[in-house]
Design an enzyme around this catalytic site. Structure first.
Site, PDB file in Angstrom:
ATOM      1  N   LEU A  35      82.521  41.022  35.606  1.00  0.00           N
ATOM      2  CA  LEU A  35      82.555  39.559  35.494  1.00  0.00           C
ATOM      3  C   LEU A  35      81.954  38.856  36.714  1.00  0.00           C
ATOM      4  O   LEU A  35      82.242  37.690  36.962  1.00  0.00           O
ATOM      5  CB  LEU A  35      83.995  39.067  35.234  1.00  0.00           C
ATOM      6  N   LYS A  93      70.669  40.465  39.485  1.00  0.00           N
ATOM      7  CA  LYS A  93      69.272  40.288  39.037  1.00  0.00           C
ATOM      8  C   LYS A  93      68.520  39.122  39.664  1.00  0.00           C
ATOM      9  O   LYS A  93      67.422  38.789  39.200  1.00  0.00           O
ATOM     10  CB  LYS A  93      69.246  40.146  37.514  1.00  0.00           C
ATOM     11  N   SER A 133      62.460  46.640  33.956  1.00  0.00           N
ATOM     12  CA  SER A 133      61.800  45.330  34.018  1.00  0.00           C
ATOM     13  C   SER A 133      60.319  45.499  34.289  1.00  0.00           C
ATOM     14  O   SER A 133      59.903  46.433  34.982  1.00  0.00           O
ATOM     15  CB  SER A 133      62.443  44.539  35.155  1.00  0.00           C
ATOM     16  N   TYR A 158      65.449  43.512  44.586  1.00  0.00           N
ATOM     17  CA  TYR A 158      65.855  43.611  43.168  1.00  0.00           C
ATOM     18  C   TYR A 158      64.873  44.494  42.405  1.00  0.00           C
ATOM     19  O   TYR A 158      65.264  45.445  41.714  1.00  0.00           O
ATOM     20  CB  TYR A 158      65.924  42.215  42.510  1.00  0.00           C
ATOM     21  N   LYS A 162      65.311  48.355  40.572  1.00  0.00           N
ATOM     22  CA  LYS A 162      64.985  48.741  39.183  1.00  0.00           C
ATOM     23  C   LYS A 162      64.077  49.967  39.192  1.00  0.00           C
ATOM     24  O   LYS A 162      64.244  50.906  38.410  1.00  0.00           O
ATOM     25  CB  LYS A 162      64.284  47.581  38.458  1.00  0.00           C
ATOM     26  N   ARG A 240      53.067  34.267  31.464  1.00  0.00           N
ATOM     27  CA  ARG A 240      54.031  35.354  31.259  1.00  0.00           C
ATOM     28  C   ARG A 240      54.161  35.684  29.771  1.00  0.00           C
ATOM     29  O   ARG A 240      53.882  34.860  28.906  1.00  0.00           O
ATOM     30  CB  ARG A 240      55.429  34.945  31.756  1.00  0.00           C
TER      31      ARG A 240
END
Ligand code: NAD
Ligand code: WQD
Length: 352
Positions: A35, A93, A133, A158, A162, A240
């Site tokens: 959470l 993230k 990603s 970050y 990944k 993008r």
């Protein structure tokens, strides 16, 4: 065949939409989430996003408020439930935050994954779908980006987290052929479930374009900063490959199906994108049309670390997973707006 899937980070944006699609596909879902980036009301049993997933599907979600780094807690879940496969979303993230707090990102995203993999091995669960990603590709050397594009040239902690996890998974699969892992490299997930009942609920000021635009449209923020208008693109703004969250979620259902076939072994990667690139101004325009609201923006300097253009070659996922994105930019904007309009303040202060 109905399976039991352990979903880490199931209360978050991608995890909750994927949980929904897994339930619709007939699977059972056990979620864990600490959470850290999800809302749960007081004494409620479920985080709000998962409570709504239950309402939409009429199916039960089992939830444990556990941090991935809690090895005992995690191992107990594998003892309690016969898990067939894990879909691993839990991670921090925010790109900018990761530059200020790299250790927190490496600890959470890499150590957390290591502890999860140990718990899986102990329980003899060797099938994993990993949330990767397009950031692992860094500055594109060619377009559209295929899975064979070099990886690792990431600019933020970050992005590196990944990439490092992908390398760990690759080594793990090489060391022991019982493992089969699919790493899904998402391009830019946006949108919300078509009910408008669950969607992206960023904490504080959004880092990403679509939630920023929708908060301007709903009146929560005054103006959008368009970061960079001098890129070598159609209108000077960044381009993008935006992908509807439900298409992305369906990609996970297909990946899990693929992991079920006996011939799939080792580490596989797939791009999840549409193959289309849209500029910031095209997204602003599409959103204005979908919402009927003007989206005020100002031209601002480039954001550090941004690239000009990124879009996927997603043909491998179509050929091998039988998956293809079905929803276009219009639907992405309409569904984002439906969610934003019904929940102007996100999950925390709306009644649905
Ligand atoms: P999110 O923050 O909405 O969801 C992540 C969830 O994981 C949150 O609910 C958070 O509370 C939980 N979590 C974080 N660390 C945890 C830990 N140590 N233990 C247990 N729970 C933990 O993020 P999202 O957008 O749903 O992203 C999901 C995954 O997809 C992430 O791995 C992210 O790197 C990846 N991804 C996201 C995007 C994107 O634009 N949203 C793009 C590419 C990849
Ligand atoms: C898109 C375009 C911005 C905000 C990020 C992460 C990536 C992945 C997806 C997780 C760019 C412009 C944005 C704003 C703007 N996440 N923009 N004003 O940067 O492609 O990718 O999210 O893995 O790792 O880096 O997405 O939505 O932030 O930006 O002009 O307020 O919108 O410059 O051209 P990005 P984004």
């Amino acid at each position: 065949m109905p399976l039991t899937i352990l979903v880490t980070g199931g209360a978050g944006y991608v995890g909750s939409h994927t949980t929904l699609e897994l339930l619709i596909a007939g699977h059972s879902v056990v979620c864990v989430d600490n959470l850290s980036n999800a809302f749960k009301d007081g004494n409620a049993i479920l985080p709000e996003a998962l409570r709504r997933v239950q309402n939409i599907t009429g199916q039960q979600v089992i939830f444990y408020p556990i941090d991935l780094r809690d090895s005992c807690g995690l191992k107990n879940i594998f003892k309690k439930h016969k898990i067939d496969c894990v879909a691993h979303f839990a991670a921090l993230k925010a790109v900018g935050e990761s530059c200020r707090q790299p250790l927190q990102y490496y600890q959470n995203n890499i150590t957390g994954t290591g502890i999860l993999l140990e718990a899986m091995a102990e329980a003899k669960v060797f099938k994993l779908v990993y949330s990767s990603s397009a950031t692992v590709y860094g500055e594109p050397q060619f377009l559209p980006i295929t899975e064979s594009h070099p990886t690792g040239n990431c600019t933020s902690p970050y992005g590196k987290s990944k990439y490092f996890v992908e390398e760990i998974l690759k080594d793990l699969c090489l060391s022991d052929d019982r493992w089969s892992v699919i790493s899904l490299r998402y391009f830019n997930p946006v949108g919300a479930h078509s009910s408008g009942s669950i969607g992206e609920d960023p904490n504080g000021e959004p880092n990403n374009l679509m939630p920023y635009i929708s908060q301007v449209a709903v009146g929560r923020r005054k103006t959008l900063n368009v970061y960079g208008t001098d890129y070598d693109t159609k209108d000077g703004t960044g381009v993008r490959d935006y992908i509807h969250i439900t298409d992305l979620a369906e990609g996970h259902v297909c990946a899990i199906k693929k992991l079920g076939s006996a011939d799939v072994k080792g580490f596989l990667t797939y791009n999840l994108g549409t193959g289309n690139g849209y500029s910031v101004l095209e997204v602003v325009e599409a959103f204005s049309k979908a919402s009927g609201r003007k989206v005020a923006y100002v031209e601002s300097p480039r954001r550090p670390g941004d690239i000009a253009t990124s879009y996927a070659d997603a043909s491998l996922a179509e050929a091998e997973l039988g998956w293809k994105a079905k929803r276009g930019l219009k639907e992405m904007c309409e569904d984002t707006w439906k969610w934003q309009r019904q929940n102007p303040n996100g999950f925390s202060r709306s009644q649905l």
